[in-house]
Design an enzyme around this catalytic site. Structure first.
Site, PDB file in Angstrom:
ATOM      1  N   GLU A  99       3.839  -2.932   3.533  1.00  0.00           N
ATOM      2  CA  GLU A  99       2.901  -2.225   3.569  1.00  0.00           C
ATOM      3  C   GLU A  99       2.582  -1.733   4.797  1.00  0.00           C
ATOM      4  O   GLU A  99       2.496  -2.276   5.842  1.00  0.00           O
ATOM      5  CB  GLU A  99       1.560  -2.960   2.782  1.00  0.00           C
ATOM      6  CG  GLU A  99       1.289  -4.481   3.623  1.00  0.00           C
ATOM      7  CD  GLU A  99       0.161  -5.216   2.529  1.00  0.00           C
ATOM      8  OE1 GLU A  99       0.230  -4.946   1.366  1.00  0.00           O
ATOM      9  OE2 GLU A  99      -0.409  -5.836   3.199  1.00  0.00           O
ATOM     10  N   SER A 119      -2.900  -6.488  -6.170  1.00  0.00           N
ATOM     11  CA  SER A 119      -2.025  -6.738  -5.246  1.00  0.00           C
ATOM     12  C   SER A 119      -2.017  -8.120  -4.943  1.00  0.00           C
ATOM     13  O   SER A 119      -2.898  -8.880  -4.821  1.00  0.00           O
ATOM     14  CB  SER A 119      -2.363  -5.878  -3.989  1.00  0.00           C
ATOM     15  OG  SER A 119      -1.435  -6.041  -3.025  1.00  0.00           O
ATOM     16  N   SER A 120      -0.663  -8.813  -4.882  1.00  0.00           N
ATOM     17  CA  SER A 120      -0.400 -10.010  -4.555  1.00  0.00           C
ATOM     18  C   SER A 120      -0.737 -10.238  -2.935  1.00  0.00           C
ATOM     19  O   SER A 120      -0.054  -9.444  -2.183  1.00  0.00           O
ATOM     20  CB  SER A 120       0.970 -10.337  -4.805  1.00  0.00           C
ATOM     21  OG  SER A 120       1.429 -10.212  -5.980  1.00  0.00           O
ATOM     22  N   ASN A 157      -2.919  -0.896  -4.499  1.00  0.00           N
ATOM     23  CA  ASN A 157      -2.570  -1.768  -5.817  1.00  0.00           C
ATOM     24  C   ASN A 157      -3.771  -2.648  -6.282  1.00  0.00           C
ATOM     25  O   ASN A 157      -4.453  -3.119  -5.375  1.00  0.00           O
ATOM     26  CB  ASN A 157      -1.243  -2.735  -5.612  1.00  0.00           C
ATOM     27  CG  ASN A 157      -1.061  -3.553  -6.785  1.00  0.00           C
ATOM     28  OD1 ASN A 157      -1.622  -3.239  -8.051  1.00  0.00           O
ATOM     29  ND2 ASN A 157       0.063  -4.411  -6.454  1.00  0.00           N
ATOM     30  N   GLY A 214       4.560  -6.917  -1.080  1.00  0.00           N
ATOM     31  CA  GLY A 214       5.354  -5.745  -0.873  1.00  0.00           C
ATOM     32  C   GLY A 214       5.262  -5.155   0.799  1.00  0.00           C
ATOM     33  O   GLY A 214       4.066  -5.496   1.259  1.00  0.00           O
ATOM     34  N   THR A 256       5.230  -7.983  -9.276  1.00  0.00           N
ATOM     35  CA  THR A 256       4.533  -9.058  -9.875  1.00  0.00           C
ATOM     36  C   THR A 256       4.843  -8.791 -11.605  1.00  0.00           C
ATOM     37  O   THR A 256       5.332  -9.605 -12.262  1.00  0.00           O
ATOM     38  CB  THR A 256       3.045  -9.166  -9.580  1.00  0.00           C
ATOM     39  OG1 THR A 256       2.901  -9.213  -8.459  1.00  0.00           O
ATOM     40  CG2 THR A 256       2.319 -10.216 -10.421  1.00  0.00           C
ATOM     41  N   SER A 314       4.165  -2.543  -1.822  1.00  0.00           N
ATOM     42  CA  SER A 314       2.906  -2.702  -2.402  1.00  0.00           C
ATOM     43  C   SER A 314       2.815  -1.670  -3.627  1.00  0.00           C
ATOM     44  O   SER A 314       2.591  -0.802  -3.345  1.00  0.00           O
ATOM     45  CB  SER A 314       1.907  -2.891  -1.594  1.00  0.00           C
ATOM     46  OG  SER A 314       0.806  -3.570  -2.108  1.00  0.00           O
ATOM     47  N   GLY A 315       2.654  -2.368  -4.805  1.00  0.00           N
ATOM     48  CA  GLY A 315       2.093  -1.532  -6.154  1.00  0.00           C
ATOM     49  C   GLY A 315       3.233  -1.030  -6.850  1.00  0.00           C
ATOM     50  O   GLY A 315       3.283  -0.188  -7.629  1.00  0.00           O
TER      51      GLY A 315
HETATM   52  N1  LIG Z   1       6.541  -2.214 -16.193  1.00  0.00           N
HETATM   53  C1  LIG Z   1       5.236  -1.731 -16.268  1.00  0.00           C
HETATM   54  N2  LIG Z   1       4.637  -1.343 -17.023  1.00  0.00           N
HETATM   55  C2  LIG Z   1       3.279  -0.886 -16.964  1.00  0.00           C
HETATM   56  N3  LIG Z   1       2.617  -0.969 -15.809  1.00  0.00           N
HETATM   57  C3  LIG Z   1       3.276  -1.444 -14.781  1.00  0.00           C
HETATM   58  C4  LIG Z   1       4.534  -2.235 -14.604  1.00  0.00           C
HETATM   59  N4  LIG Z   1       5.058  -2.481 -13.482  1.00  0.00           N
HETATM   60  C5  LIG Z   1       3.840  -2.206 -12.743  1.00  0.00           C
HETATM   61  N5  LIG Z   1       2.845  -1.605 -13.330  1.00  0.00           N
HETATM   62  C6  LIG Z   1       1.332  -1.335 -12.837  1.00  0.00           C
HETATM   63  O1  LIG Z   1       1.378  -1.284 -11.730  1.00  0.00           O
HETATM   64  C7  LIG Z   1       0.516  -2.249 -10.983  1.00  0.00           C
HETATM   65  C8  LIG Z   1       1.007  -2.641  -9.808  1.00  0.00           C
HETATM   66  O2  LIG Z   1       2.155  -3.664  -9.962  1.00  0.00           O
HETATM   67  P1  LIG Z   1       2.243  -4.945  -9.545  1.00  0.00           P
HETATM   68  O3  LIG Z   1       1.052  -5.866  -9.073  1.00  0.00           O
HETATM   69  O4  LIG Z   1       3.225  -5.595 -10.176  1.00  0.00           O
HETATM   70  O5  LIG Z   1       2.887  -4.655  -7.983  1.00  0.00           O
HETATM   71  P2  LIG Z   1       3.243  -5.480  -6.935  1.00  0.00           P
HETATM   72  O6  LIG Z   1       4.589  -4.700  -6.426  1.00  0.00           O
HETATM   73  O7  LIG Z   1       3.394  -6.930  -7.203  1.00  0.00           O
HETATM   74  O8  LIG Z   1       2.308  -4.941  -5.675  1.00  0.00           O
HETATM   75  P3  LIG Z   1       2.116  -5.969  -4.635  1.00  0.00           P
HETATM   76  O9  LIG Z   1       2.947  -6.325  -3.370  1.00  0.00           O
HETATM   77  O10 LIG Z   1       0.805  -5.261  -3.776  1.00  0.00           O
HETATM   78  O11 LIG Z   1       1.582  -7.203  -5.081  1.00  0.00           O
HETATM   79  C9  LIG Z   1       0.185  -3.305 -12.389  1.00  0.00           C
HETATM   80  O12 LIG Z   1      -1.118  -3.715 -11.886  1.00  0.00           O
HETATM   81  C10 LIG Z   1       0.272  -2.429 -13.265  1.00  0.00           C
HETATM   82  O13 LIG Z   1      -0.831  -1.689 -13.818  1.00  0.00           O
HETATM   83 MG   LIG Z   2       2.374  -8.237  -6.711  1.00  0.00          MG
END
Ligand SMILES: Nc1ncnc2c1ncn2[C@@H]1O[C@H](COP(=O)(O)OP(=O)(O)OP(=O)(O)O)[C@@H](O)[C@H]1O
Ligand SMILES: [Mg+2]
Length: 1085
Positions: free
Chosen positions: A388, A161-162, A158, A386, A113, A108-109
């Site tokens: 967690e 977070s999804s 996050n 992700g 996404t 997660s994070g």
């Molecule tokens: N390529 C990137 N460039 C800039 N910021 C990023 C990038 N990837 C992720 N982030 C930052 O990290 C945060 C978390 O990313 P994201 O929501 O994609 O995580 P995740 O893996 O989907 O988590 P979860 O499993 O909780 O959904 C985003 O809100 C963003 O601020």
């Molecule tokens: Mg996500």
């Protein structure tokens, strides 16, 4: 072997592809990641797998220019990038017609996404920009904001977070343009609707609605002036929420949600928020048991308004439960805590079902309609919650981590196990590389007989006293011996204080996680009390109520309810379907890594990353990749793609495919250590070799294209030549025909001229002959007639008297004359002397007579007319005749006055007593003419209304009211009259002084009289008859007159359309502007 144009990761920070690390150790791997991360190079390859480290800041590497850079480039040509992997997947789908999936994994994070959105952005930019495709792309892209608003939330790990799993299949047509898609969603963390851990938020949409909706909408949703809400802490709203709300509304619009649908969705969201505020107060029931009532019925009223449900129905559903046993329904009143539980269950269920409805609604908008699905190629993008680990992990975390375990297994299966097994299968020399296969953990969870999920199901469905504790006991007894399962019952962990008694621990691939069993049974059962679903069913909100609404099972007509599948069963089967789907596609991996736990940029926590690198099996991945072969392909496919590289295989190879591939590689001078022949596939060790072959292929295609072009050009030139030849023949044919036609037409007209002349000449000859013949015939007939007549006369002379001919002639003459008279009598013209018609005479000998008779007839009818005229009329006519003599052709007013008889006394003054009195004295009783008119003041030219009266003795100017003569001019003193040549009534009366009025004589009089012609005529005749003198009548545009000296009067026609004459006096000149085609003083003549 030369390689053209590939940077092969030269000039990048550290090593772009971890396969090239030397020496390959975990530390080296981490240092490389860290070094690159610090230079904002967040992507690193392991072969074709991309490792992405979350930068937690915006990097300028995702713009349109970057997309253009990576378009159609080979993986290693440019620095590692998520676009390069997206491009690889997109091109393999397009070129090799293989369905692709992009698996984005990480905790997660870690940026899954974000990565999935970047992949979608890249794919969207690759395809064409036609209007239709653009609309579909927008719909696909705009599904993200909607699903994120409803399915994402801020967690401690996050901010976005999804809280659900998402797998999206994007479907393409043969051109590679997206034509639609299908989204699958997996288990939303619905418990978040009613409870969030400290520092976390509910789903974004609640905050977005509260801070972004206009006041009008909030009022409608009964959310204005809401204080703190039980489920949503309003203090957590941010300014970003307001902007996001607008984006969500826009996304709804782009996807095609109707206004009504959006309103319904928002109503449900608002209702869920408000339901949280409903509280219950304990009361003691009749049977001594604790019952409850709603503390705040106002809230219920608002909620029912939003849900379109009867408040009583909802209150009853919340505070009571009906249990049906053997067709007997028993209603049990609930305690306050049970009612609160009931309320929370309703909220979670409404929200969960609303979310699934949203996914289905989006799917119905983006589903492929234009082409058949089997023709589509598919690219799947998997973005799932992700792995967690929280302080306190429950049912949801167990499911989420199970899902991640399954994904890791796919990765292990395809990249580590399957790859190594394939080498063995294909007979390639291979040294086995050890790795951790997490299938053992998957088995622990999903084994159909002894897995945790089946135990959970068994326990949930077991009759009798079932609690979370009985479940834990069961798990301990069945799985206690599993090496990845830990519990306090196990003697090994008896003293382990970190493992609570009411929990079990699983050693996941990514680490140990302790799960509290509390609510496992409840959440798995996922059963909603029937009262609640029945209450929801009664809603008149089209989204919530009815058989097509969110709670179809609430239909009271359904008496036997099927048991709802448990959450574990549903999730396990949806995971099975997902895995099946992924395994059928060509996988592409994006492995996301979270650099720190504090969501900060530029912070790289080595331990945290090391942990992730370990559990993600990245080192094993590098080792397998390093020892293995970068590329493999079936001989048939390889031959198909590269057959143009050898003259033996081009254009067709009839031998075994393996032999064909050998020819290709030999012909391409690829040294034998760069590849290995498997049983059914060719294995290429280094991507360089593949690029080399691709370059050769591109050159060969170029050459082939040149050949095709050459042939095509030759063909098109030949075709053009043929066409020109054909055209030339047609043109020359047309010209020749035209010329021949022209020549023929000339000859034809010449022949016609000749023909005409000859025919004319012949005809003339014939005519002459005929005329001669006719004359001869006539002569012969005449001579014969004369001869016969002569003969007859001679023969009959003796029988007739000698003058019989004369008698007959006379008789005939009389007959003709009488007929002439009779005809003339019948056709005599009218008796009017002015009728000029006269019948035509047919007989020449009566021509003269006819003329004489016409004159006689005319004289006769004139005589008759004259006799019919009375003396009165005669007098009038003679006056008219005199007027004609005086004015005809001189004054245009004459023509207007001609048809009207002279009346004389126009104002009947002779019968007026007042007048008669005065006239008696002056001897002017015999009136010749009287009329209304104007006298023009000789001093200033003003027009003064008056009566103009002419008696046999004098001309008088008479006052129209008193009928007294203001001026009297004896007729003897009048010497002449003057007029303008126009159609006005101006009269200048020239006078001279007489012996009687020598002193009073003021000079000539200027009048404007309507009937000026009549006045002049009568005055002329009166003077002529009484003095036998003729007065002078002058008509001209300029007239001289005498009034206290010599003066002049000048007439001119008005150009302004005035209706009355206008007189201006300038020294010795009167300028009279008379109306154009009008009458004096505007009165018609
Ligand atoms: N390529 C990137 N460039 C800039 N910021 C990023 C990038 N990837 C992720 N982030 C930052 O990290 C945060 C978390 O990313 P994201 O929501 O994609 O995580 P995740 O893996 O989907 O988590 P979860 O499993 O909780 O959904 C985003 O809100 C963003 O601020
Ligand atoms: Mg996500």
């Amino acid at each position: 072997m030369p390689v053209k144009g590939h940077s092969l990761l030269d000039g990048v920070v550290g090593v772009g592809d971890a396969v090239l690390l030397e020496p390959l150790t975990e530390d080296n791997f981490l240092t490389n990641l860290q070094e690159r991360f610090q230079h904002n190079d967040i992507y690193t390859y392991i072969g074709s797998v991309v490792v992405s480290v979350n930068p937690y800041k915006k990097l300028p590497i995702y713009d349109e220019e970057m997309i253009e850079r990576y378009k159609g480039r080979n993986l290693y040509e440019l620095p590692p990038h998520i676009y390069a992997v997206s491009d690889l997947a997109y091109r393999s789908m397009k070129n090799y017609n293989r369905d692709q999936c992009i698996m984005i994994t990480g905790e997660s994070g870690s940026g899954k996404t974000e990565a999935s959105k970047l992949v979608m952005k890249y794919v969207a930019a690759m395809s064409s920009r036609s209007h239709e495709v653009e609309a579909i792309k927008q719909q696909l892209l705009q599904s993200n904001p909607v699903l994120e608003a409803f399915g994402n939330a801020k967690t401690n790990r996050n901010d976005n977070s999804s809280r659900f799993g998402k797998y999206m299949d994007i479907e393409f047509d043969f051109k590679g343009d997206p034509v639609g898609g299908v989204i699958s969603n997996y288990l939303l963390e619905k418990s978040r609707v009613v409870r969030q851990a400290a520092g976390e938020r509910n789903f974004h949409i609640f905050y977005q609605l509260l801070s972004g909706a206009p006041p009008g909408t909030l009022k409608k949703l009964k959310l204005e002036n809401t204080g703190d809400l039980e489920y949503v802490n309003t203090k957590d709203c941010t300014s970003d929420d307001s902007t996001s709300f607008k984006q969500v509304l826009n996304a709804f619009d782009v996807i095609g949600f109707s206004r009504k649908e959006v309103d319904n969705v928002l109503q449900l969201v608002a209702a869920v928020m408000k339901l949280g505020n409903v509280q219950f107060r304990s009361i003691s029931g009749k049977n001594g048991l604790e019952n409850c009532v709603v503390k705040n019925p106002d809230e219920i009223a608002d909620i029912c308004d939003l849900l379109s449900v009867n408040p009583n129905t909802l209150t009853m559903a919340l505070t009571q439960r009906t249990v049906t046993a053997k067709k007997d329904a028993v209603t049990v009143k609930l305690s306050a805590s049970e009612a609160s539980y009931n309320r929370d269950a309703l909220c979670k269920e409404i929200y969960d079902r609303l979310f699934s409805w949203l996914v289905n609604r989006i799917n119905s908008s983006i589903k492929v309609t234009s082409i058949k699905i089997e023709k589509c190629k598919v690219m799947g993008v998997l973005d799932i919650y992700g792995f967690e680990v929280f302080e306190r992990n429950g049912f949801e975390q167990f499911m989420i981590n199970y899902c991640n375990e399954k994904l890791q297994q796919i990765f292990v299966e395809l990249t580590l196990k399957e790859e190594q097994e394939e080498y063995v299968r294909e007979g390639i020399e291979w040294l086995h590389i050890e790795y951790f296969n997490n299938s053992i953990i998957c088995q622990l969870i999903e084994n159909p007989h002894s897995g945790i999920l089946s135990m959970l199901d068994e326990e949930s469905m077991r009759p009798g006293d079932v609690t979370d504790q009985t479940l834990l006991a069961k798990l301990e007894s069945v799985c206690g011996k599993h090496k990845h399962f830990e519990s306090r019952r196990d003697s090994k962990f008896l003293a382990d204080k970190t493992l609570p008694h009411e929990a079990f621990r699983i050693q996941h691939y990514a680490g140990k996680v302790t799960y509290m069993v509390e609510n496992f049974i409840d959440k798995n059962n996922n059963a909603l009390f029937r009262n609640l679903s029945m209450a929801a069913f009664t809603s008149s909100n089209s989204l919530l109520g009815g058989s097509k609404g969110l709670f179809p099972e609430g239909d009271p007509s359904i008496t036997v309810l099927k048991r709802h599948p448990t959450t574990a069963t549903q999730f396990k089967s949806s995971m099975g379907a997902l895995m099946h789907n992924l395994l059928n596609k060509n996988p592409n991996y994006i492995r996301c890594i979270k650099p720190n736990d504090v969501k900060r940029s530029n912070v790289f926590s080595c331990d945290l990353v090391r942990h992730q690198v370990r559990y993600l099996g990245l080192m094993e991945n590098v080792r397998v990749r390093r020892a293995g072969y970068a590329f493999r392909q079936k001989y048939e496919d390889c031959l198909k793609r590269y057959k143009m590289l050898s003259p033996k295989t081009w254009p067709l190879w009839h031998g075994p495919p393996k032999e064909g591939v050998k020819h290709i590689l030999q012909n391409s001078n690829v040294s034998s250590d760069k590849f290995e022949y498997g049983h059914s596939k060719i294995f290429i060790r280094n991507p360089k070799t593949l690029f080399f072959l691709e370059d050769l292929r591109a050159d060969a295609l170029h050459d082939l294209a040149t050949v095709i072009q050459k042939i095509w050009r030759g063909f098109s030139c030949w075709k053009k030549f043929q066409q020109m030849k054909k055209a030339e023949i047609i043109i020359s044919k047309t010209v020749k025909r035209y010329q021949a036609q022209q020549k023929y037409l000339k000859l034809k007209s010449a022949a016609i001229v000749f023909q005409c002349f000859i025919r004319g000449w012949k005809a003339r000859c014939q005519l002459r002959a005929l005329k001669l013949h006719k004359q001869r015939c006539i002569s012969v007939t005449l001579i014969a007639a004369h001869w016969k007549g002569y003969k007859t006369r001679v023969e009959y002379r003796k029988f007739f008297r000698a003058n019989a001919g004369k008698v007959i002639g006379k008789f005939l003459e009389k007959y003709v004359i009488s007929k002439y008279f009779m005809t003339l009598k019948e056709n005599l013209p009218a008796r009017s002397p002015i009728d000029k018609t006269w019948p035509v005479c047919k007989y020449k000998f009566l021509k003269e007579t006819h003329g004489i008779l016409q004159t006689m007839y005319h004289k006769w009818r004139c005589m008759k007319y004259r006799k019919s005229i009375t003396p009165e009329k005669k007098k009038q006519l003679s006056e008219k005749l005199q007027a004609s003599n005086l004015f005809r052709g001189k004054k245009s007013l004459y023509a207007i006055s001609l048809p009207k008889w002279f009346v004389g006394d126009h104002v009947s003054i002779s019968t007026n007593e007042k007048w008669r009195k005065g006239a008696n004295v002056s001897g002017d009783l015999d009136i010749v003419f009287a009329d209304e008119g104007f006298k023009i003041n000789r001093a200033d030219g003003k027009l003064v209304s008056c009566l103009v009266v002419l008696s046999t003795k004098a001309l008088m100017i008479v006052d129209g009211k008193t009928f007294k003569a203001k001026a009297r001019q004896p007729i003897q003193s009048i010497t002449g009259l003057s007029f303008s040549p126009f159609d006005d009534g101006m009269v200048v009366i020239h006078t001279r002084a007489t012996d009687n009025n020598a002193n009073k004589h003021k000079g000539d009089i200027i009048l404007n009289v309507a009937h000026s012609i009549e006045l002049a005529t009568k005055l002329f005749l009166l003077i002529k008859n009484s003095t036998e003198k003729q007065i002078q009548i002058t008509i001209g545009e300029s007239v001289k007159l005498t009034c206290k000296g010599e003066m002049q009067i000048s007439f001119m026609k008005s150009t302004s359309g005035a209706t009355a004459p206008d007189v201006k006096k300038r020294k010795n000149l009167f300028v009279v502007t008379v109306p154009n085609k009008s009458t004096p003083n505007g009165v018609a003549q």
